[in-house]
Design an enzyme around this catalytic site. Structure first.
Site, PDB file in Angstrom:
ATOM      1  N   HIS A 187      -1.635 -11.634  11.654  1.00 47.18           N
ATOM      2  CA  HIS A 187      -1.213 -10.495  11.280  1.00 47.18           C
ATOM      3  C   HIS A 187      -1.346  -9.408  12.501  1.00 47.18           C
ATOM      4  O   HIS A 187      -2.099  -9.542  13.399  1.00 47.18           O
ATOM      5  CB  HIS A 187      -2.184  -9.809  10.339  1.00 47.18           C
ATOM      6  CG  HIS A 187      -1.927  -8.048  10.137  1.00 47.18           C
ATOM      7  ND1 HIS A 187      -1.106  -7.608   9.918  1.00 47.18           N
ATOM      8  CD2 HIS A 187      -3.070  -7.100  10.364  1.00 47.18           C
ATOM      9  CE1 HIS A 187      -1.243  -6.382   9.622  1.00 47.18           C
ATOM     10  NE2 HIS A 187      -2.484  -6.160  10.171  1.00 47.18           N
TER      11      HIS A 187
ATOM     12  N   CYS B 135      -3.150  -4.518   4.574  1.00 47.48           N
ATOM     13  CA  CYS B 135      -2.427  -5.459   5.378  1.00 47.48           C
ATOM     14  C   CYS B 135      -2.783  -6.873   4.867  1.00 47.48           C
ATOM     15  O   CYS B 135      -1.984  -7.643   5.243  1.00 47.48           O
ATOM     16  CB  CYS B 135      -2.569  -5.443   6.594  1.00 47.48           C
ATOM     17  SG  CYS B 135      -2.054  -3.809   7.245  1.00 47.48           S
TER      18      CYS B 135
ATOM     19  N   GLU C 225       0.855  -1.038  -0.033  1.00 47.17           N
ATOM     20  CA  GLU C 225       0.062   0.095  -0.021  1.00 47.17           C
ATOM     21  C   GLU C 225       0.944   1.327  -0.048  1.00 47.17           C
ATOM     22  O   GLU C 225       0.585   2.272   0.378  1.00 47.17           O
ATOM     23  CB  GLU C 225      -0.984   0.021   1.434  1.00 47.17           C
ATOM     24  CG  GLU C 225      -0.274  -0.025   2.749  1.00 47.17           C
ATOM     25  CD  GLU C 225      -1.229  -0.215   3.614  1.00 47.17           C
ATOM     26  OE1 GLU C 225      -1.781   0.974   3.949  1.00 47.17           O
ATOM     27  OE2 GLU C 225      -1.285  -1.392   4.242  1.00 47.17           O
TER      28      GLU C 225
END
Lengths: 419, 82
Positions: free
Chosen positions: A250, A114, A82
């Site tokens: 994550h 993400c 990103e």
């Protein structure tokens, strides 16, 4: 079933770090309950570093280990990010060039906050499984840097955003995906995905991020539950507590992972608080270790947690790891794979722990100076020669050839190998 | 269940997560953030509250509440429609 998975994998987490507890004190944040956020250090991007230098430095050892014949079988380079600096040109083109790869290769970029790294990995896995080019390999490079300056004006997206600064890191994970699944053998078809439209965190302007910390955390918790439930529907006999020896999440910051793990253990396993704590230490903490030292590296974080799990876990016999990725906006996925001793040895040969230890620790003065100066490298910079005089000792800290950004000439980025 | 009863349940979980609030008298206008609960604490409080109420809704639906009174209001609505 044909074997597919990660053949080799490495991370690169920059050349400079910051102690985030000191940062929180420096910013005069309320640190009373800071410890339960489980943050330690973060990587800070130096003026002569960018997503390309992180990505190439992560991938180079994987490429160097291949024979010329093997290298020529890399037929796809995906950048997952990103943090791109061009709306059209994919960063994979730069990475392909600096690694000297075969031109008969697909080059493109993927985005979903993400989730991008796992999106890239899954696309690579499907390419290998499709057997449209038997024996081919795919290189996935998830690479991101932070742009945490809050968008001014409006109030919907600024609430409690101050904790984003200590948690926002920078770095890359490179993965070579092929039929030689030495590091991580994918459980084919064992995927639970879950996504929907939500405005939690985003990058609505070129050089800044915005977000609603509560909404983001709640969406993450919601997805970690629903992605797993979907996985469970698709895979026979799955038990959250016993099917996976480790869980790699994550990790925006450790405290968020702890909350998500606790939620699932409570709801799905009906575990007691003591059992949950023991389980967290045993199955989740190995994957947090590197994330707590690098910070959130967005698209690369879930795979950084996987690398951390493989490096810090016990793999004397093969073990199954469950991996959860969440990307704001949002999309998420729970999937799994098996790792053995060979996989651990291959990850350990990358010396990730040493790589993190040698980073130059910035003082608060140096860090603040960097933030002021970083406005020099704005999105859309046309011409610029980078200041190599800023913490010059960081430039050879890794004691091996490292790629740095040298100059931007008519928008084109030029790099140099420094040793 | 009345809004005040829901606030009592929320308060119980806030005290469990943030022990320094043991003696605090909760009101509708209280904001969890101002009481010293960080984002992880706040999500924890929400999850525990939903469990106490046996409520199965998307957590995202609760994010718009600006204080404990509004949170109790949303929860009450969800309880009535579930």
């Amino acid at each position: 079933m044909r074997s597919v998975g990660i053949e080799s994998m490495n991370i690169f987490a920059g050349s400079a770090s910051l102690d985030v507890k000191k940062l929180a004190e420096h910013r005069q944040l309320d640190t009373a309950r800071f410890d339960n956020l489980l943050m330690k250090e973060k990587t800070v991007t130096l003026p002569y570093e960018d997503p390309i230098t992180f990505g190439v430095n992560a991938a180079r050892p994987l490429i160097d280990a291949l024979s010329p014949q093997e290298r020529d079988r890399i037929e796809m380079v995906i950048t997952s990010t990103e943090s791109a600096f061009d709306f059209g040109k994919s960063m994979s083109t730069y990475i392909h060039y600096h690694l000297g790869l075969n031109r008969n290769c697909r080059l493109f970029e993927l985005k979903n906050a993400c989730y991008s790294g796992v999106a890239g990995l899954q696309m690579a896995i499907n390419f290998i499984l499709s057997q449209t080019s038997p024996g081919a390999k795919a290189l996935v490079v998830a690479t991101d840097i932070s742009r945490f300056i809050v968008e001014e004006g409006g109030n919907a997206l600024t609430e409690d955003w101050s904790f984003a600064e200590p948690s926002s890191g920078a770095g890359a994970v490179a993965m070579l995906v092929s039929e030689q699944s030495y590091v991580f053998q994918v459980d084919v078809g064992a995927n639970g995905y879950y996504g929907y439209e939500v405005m939690d965190t985003c990058r609505p302007a070129p050089d800044s991020e915005a977000g609603d910390a509560d909404l983001s955390l709640l969406a993450y918790l919601d997805c970690s539950e629903n992605a797993f439930l979907e996985y469970q529907k698709r895979v026979d006999g799955v038990d959250y507590a016993t099917s996976f020896s480790y869980l790699a999440f994550h990790t925006p910051f450790g405290g968020m992972v702890k909350g998500a793990h606790r939620n699932l253990m409570r709801k799905v396993v009906k575990a007691s608080p003591e059992q949950i704590e023991e389980d967290f230490e045993r199955r989740v903490v190995p994957g947090l270790a590197y994330c707590q030292r690098v910070g959130n590296i967005m698209g690369a974080t879930a795979m950084l947690s996987l690398a951390s799990t493989i490096d810090n876990g016990n793999f004397e016999s093969p073990k199954r790891i469950g991996v959860f990725s969440y990307g704001s906006g949002c999309c998420s996925e729970f999937f799994s794979g098996v790792v053995g001793l060979e996989g651990q040895n291959r990850i350990r040969s990358m010396m990730i722990d040493d790589q993190l230890k040698v980073r130059y620790e910035l003082s608060m003065e140096e860090y603040d100076e960097l933030l002021k100066g970083s406005s020099a490298l704005k999105f859309g910079t046309r011409n610029l020669r980078l200041d190599t005089g800023f913490v010059p000792q960081a430039r050879n800290i890794h004691a091996k050839e490292t790629l740095f950004l040298k100059e931007i000439k008519e928008f084109h980025r030029e790099y140099e190998w420094v040793s | 269940m009345s809004k005040d009863e829901i606030i009592t349940i929320i308060a119980e979980h806030v005290r469990a997560v943030v022990p320094t609030l043991e003696a605090h008298q909760f009101s509708h206008d209280d904001k969890l953030k101002e009481l010293g609960a960080n984002s992880v604490d706040r999500s924890e409080i929400l999850m525990m509250t939903m469990e106490s109420l046996s409520l199965k809704i998307s957590l995202v639906d609760l994010a718009s509440a600006r204080n404990i009174g509004e949170l109790a209001g949303i929860l009450r609505e969800k309880l009535q429609s579930s």
